[in-house]
Design an enzyme around this catalytic site. Structure first.
Site, PDB file in Angstrom:
ATOM      1  CE  LYS A   1      -9.268   1.189   1.614  1.00 55.88           C
ATOM      2  NZ  LYS A   1      -8.448   1.649   0.502  1.00 55.88           N
TER       3      LYS A   1
ATOM      4  CG  ASP B   1      -9.327   2.067  -3.072  1.00 59.84           C
ATOM      5  OD1 ASP B   1      -9.702   3.251  -2.973  1.00 59.84           O
ATOM      6  OD2 ASP B   1      -9.110   1.337  -2.097  1.00 59.84           O
TER       7      ASP B   1
HETATM    8  P1  NDP Z   1      -0.995  -2.205   3.720  1.00 61.05           P
HETATM    9  O1  NDP Z   1      -0.586  -2.017   5.130  1.00 61.05           O
HETATM   10  O2  NDP Z   1      -2.113  -3.161   3.396  1.00 61.05           O
HETATM   11  O3  NDP Z   1       0.281  -2.707   2.856  1.00 61.05           O
HETATM   12  C1  NDP Z   1       1.519  -2.069   2.990  1.00 61.05           C
HETATM   13  C2  NDP Z   1       2.496  -2.573   1.925  1.00 61.05           C
HETATM   14  O4  NDP Z   1       3.651  -1.738   1.963  1.00 61.05           O
HETATM   15  C3  NDP Z   1       2.976  -4.006   2.122  1.00 61.05           C
HETATM   16  O5  NDP Z   1       3.152  -4.586   0.855  1.00 61.05           O
HETATM   17  C4  NDP Z   1       4.318  -3.800   2.847  1.00 61.05           C
HETATM   18  O6  NDP Z   1       5.235  -4.865   2.630  1.00 61.05           O
HETATM   19  C5  NDP Z   1       4.828  -2.559   2.158  1.00 61.05           C
HETATM   20  N1  NDP Z   1       5.780  -1.753   2.928  1.00 61.05           N
HETATM   21  C6  NDP Z   1       5.547  -1.042   4.051  1.00 61.05           C
HETATM   22  N2  NDP Z   1       6.645  -0.364   4.434  1.00 61.05           N
HETATM   23  C7  NDP Z   1       7.606  -0.649   3.514  1.00 61.05           C
HETATM   24  C8  NDP Z   1       8.977  -0.243   3.358  1.00 61.05           C
HETATM   25  N3  NDP Z   1       9.552   0.584   4.228  1.00 61.05           N
HETATM   26  N4  NDP Z   1       9.653  -0.709   2.289  1.00 61.05           N
HETATM   27  C9  NDP Z   1       9.068  -1.548   1.422  1.00 61.05           C
HETATM   28  N5  NDP Z   1       7.778  -1.976   1.511  1.00 61.05           N
HETATM   29  C10 NDP Z   1       7.074  -1.521   2.561  1.00 61.05           C
HETATM   30  O7  NDP Z   1      -1.311  -0.728   3.179  1.00 61.05           O
HETATM   31  P2  NDP Z   1      -2.298  -0.343   1.975  1.00 61.05           P
HETATM   32  O8  NDP Z   1      -2.050  -1.314   0.871  1.00 61.05           O
HETATM   33  O9  NDP Z   1      -3.685  -0.198   2.483  1.00 61.05           O
HETATM   34  O10 NDP Z   1      -1.795   1.133   1.577  1.00 61.05           O
HETATM   35  C11 NDP Z   1      -0.618   1.320   0.806  1.00 61.05           C
HETATM   36  C12 NDP Z   1      -0.496   2.783   0.390  1.00 61.05           C
HETATM   37  O11 NDP Z   1      -1.514   3.143  -0.535  1.00 61.05           O
HETATM   38  C13 NDP Z   1      -0.613   3.786   1.547  1.00 61.05           C
HETATM   39  O12 NDP Z   1       0.393   4.776   1.357  1.00 61.05           O
HETATM   40  C14 NDP Z   1      -1.988   4.377   1.367  1.00 61.05           C
HETATM   41  O13 NDP Z   1      -2.061   5.692   1.886  1.00 61.05           O
HETATM   42  C15 NDP Z   1      -2.102   4.367  -0.153  1.00 61.05           C
HETATM   43  N6  NDP Z   1      -3.498   4.407  -0.648  1.00 61.05           N
HETATM   44  C16 NDP Z   1      -3.901   5.469  -1.405  1.00 61.05           C
HETATM   45  C17 NDP Z   1      -5.198   5.545  -1.907  1.00 61.05           C
HETATM   46  C18 NDP Z   1      -5.610   6.721  -2.732  1.00 61.05           C
HETATM   47  O14 NDP Z   1      -6.797   6.877  -3.010  1.00 61.05           O
HETATM   48  N7  NDP Z   1      -4.689   7.546  -3.200  1.00 61.05           N
HETATM   49  C19 NDP Z   1      -6.181   4.470  -1.648  1.00 61.05           C
HETATM   50  C20 NDP Z   1      -5.650   3.379  -0.866  1.00 61.05           C
HETATM   51  C21 NDP Z   1      -4.355   3.372  -0.386  1.00 61.05           C
HETATM   52  P3  NDP Z   1       5.191  -6.237   3.500  1.00 61.05           P
HETATM   53  O15 NDP Z   1       4.118  -7.080   2.877  1.00 61.05           O
HETATM   54  O16 NDP Z   1       6.540  -6.814   3.337  1.00 61.05           O
HETATM   55  O17 NDP Z   1       4.861  -5.830   4.911  1.00 61.05           O
END
Ligand code: NDP
Length: 280
Positions: free
Chosen positions: A70, A106
Site C-alpha cells: 500500500k 479503507d
Molecule cells: P502492518 O504490518 O502494517 O502493521 C501491523 C501492526 O500490528 C503493527 O502495529 C504491529 O506492531 C502490530 N502487531 C503485530 N503483531 C502483534 C502482536 N502479536 N501483538 C501486538 N501487536 C502486534 O499490518 P496492517 O496495518 O496492514 O494490517 C493490520 C490488520 O488489519 C491485519 O490483520 C489486516 O488483515 C487487517 N486489515 C483489514 C482490512 C479490512 O478491510 N477488513 C483492511 C486492511 C487491513 P509493531 O509496530 O510493534 O510491529
C-alpha cells in the site's frame, strides 16, 4: 460477452491466495450490470512497480492494492486523493489522462461499516485503536473526523503510536502510547484492533479491565467463525464484537464507485460472505 473484451480489474498483494475481493467484485458487477473481470495477482515487492505498469499498459482499468504494497502504491501514483495523502497509503489505483490516481478506501470502509451496518455513533466516545501499521494509519483520520471524545493509539512499538498521534493531532484529540501503558481507569466504548496479531492467532496484551459489557470490540481482521481478538473480547465480558468483513465489503464498494461511477448494494454481498459463500 467474452472475458477478453471485459474491462479488467485485479487485486495485487503478496501473498494473495485468501483474497475475497474477486468474489465481492463479481457480485457487485452482477448486481449493477457492469461488464468487468476481477482477478487476483500475487506480486512480490521487487516486481510491484513493473507489474503495476504492465497491468495498466495492457489496458487494465483499476487495481486494488493490499499487504505489503500500500505504501509503495502511494509513491507510484502520480496523483493522490486527500484521504490517500492523509493515510500515506493507497489501496485503489485508477488510470486517468493526467496519470495514475491513488485513493484509499479503507478508512471510509470502516466508518461505513461502523455507522451504517452496525449503527454505531462515534461522537463523544472513548476509542482505543490498537496498532500503528498501515491499516491503523488508514483508519485513524476518518475515526478522528467522526468526533470521538478521546482516541488513544496504542502499539507494541510505542514510538510508532506516538508518531502517528502527532501526525494526526490536528484532526482531533489523540494520544499515542505503548500497549502496556494504556490507562484503563475509564473503560473504552470502542476498541479497534488494527494489529495483525489475529493473523497469527494472537491477541495484543491488553488488560481485561479495558473492556466492559458495552464495549464494542472490532477486529479489522476476519475469520470463520471469529478471530483471536473477538474471542478474547467476549471472554473479557464484551457483548458486542465485530470483524472486518463489513469493512472489506464497504471499502470494495467505494473502490467500485471510484472505478465505475456506480454504487453497489453491499448488504447482500456481506450476507453471502457471512453465510459462507466465496471463502474457497
Ligand atoms: P502492518 O504490518 O502494517 O502493521 C501491523 C501492526 O500490528 C503493527 O502495529 C504491529 O506492531 C502490530 N502487531 C503485530 N503483531 C502483534 C502482536 N502479536 N501483538 C501486538 N501487536 C502486534 O499490518 P496492517 O496495518 O496492514 O494490517 C493490520 C490488520 O488489519 C491485519 O490483520 C489486516 O488483515 C487487517 N486489515 C483489514 C482490512 C479490512 O478491510 N477488513 C483492511 C486492511 C487491513 P509493531 O509496530 O510493534 O510491529
Amino acid at each position: 460477452m467474452n472475458a477478453t473484451t471485459l474491462d479488467r480489474y485485479a487485486v495485487m498483494g503478496y501473498p494473495i491466495t485468501q483474497s475475497l475481493s474477486p468474489f465481492i467484485h463479481a457480485r457487485f458487477a452482477a448486481q449493477t450490470g457492469e461488464q468487468l473481470s476481477y482477478t487476483r495477482q500475487a506480486v512480490a515487492p521487487e516486481d510491484f512497480e513493473r507489474e503495476v505498469r504492465a497491468f495498466f499498459a495492457s489496458g487494465g482499468q483499476g487495481l486494488n492494492i493490499t499487504v505489503p504494497h500500500k505504501q509503495a502504491a502511494s509513491l507510484l501514483a502520480e496523483q493522490l486523493t486527500d484521504r490517500a495523502r492523509l493515510a500515506g497509503a493507497v489501496n485503489t489505483l485508477k488510470p486517468q489522462p493526467q496519470g495514475l490516481l491513488g485513493d484509499n478506501t479503507d478508512g471510509v470502509g470502516l466508518l461505513t461499516d461502523l455507522t451504517r451496518n452496525l449503527r454505531y455513533d462515534l461522537a463523544g466516545r472513548r476509542v482505543l485503536l490498537l496498532g500503528a501499521g498501515g491499516a491503523a494509519r488508514g483508519v485513524l483520520g476518518p475515526l478522528l473526523l467522526a468526533g470521538p471524545a478521546r482516541l488513544t493509539v496504542a502499539n507494541r512499538t510505542a514510538a510508532r503510536a506516538r508518531t502517528l498521534a502527532e501526525q494526526f493531532a490536528a484532526l482531533g484529540p489523540v494520544e499515542g502510547q505503548a500497549l502496556q501503558d494504556i490507562d484503563i481507569e475509564v473503560p473504552f466504548d470502542l476498541i479497534v484492533n488494527a494489529t495483525s496479531a489475529s493473523l497469527h492467532d494472537e491477541v495484543p496484551p491488553l488488560p481485561r479491565e479495558a473492556v466492559v459489557e458495552d464495549t464494542l470490540c472490532y477486529d479489522l481482521a476476519y475469520g470463520r467463525p471469529d478471530t483471536a481478538f473477538t474471542r478474547w473480547a467476549r471472554s473479557a465480558g464484551s457483548r458486542h464484537t465485530a470483524m472486518g468483513l463489513g469493512m472489506l465489503v464497504e471499502q470494495a464498494a467505494e473502490a467500485f464507485q471510484v472505478w465505475r461511477g456506480v454504487r453497489p448494494d453491499t448488504r447482500p454481498v456481506l450476507e453471502a460472505l457471512l453465510a459462507g459463500e466465496g471463502w474457497d
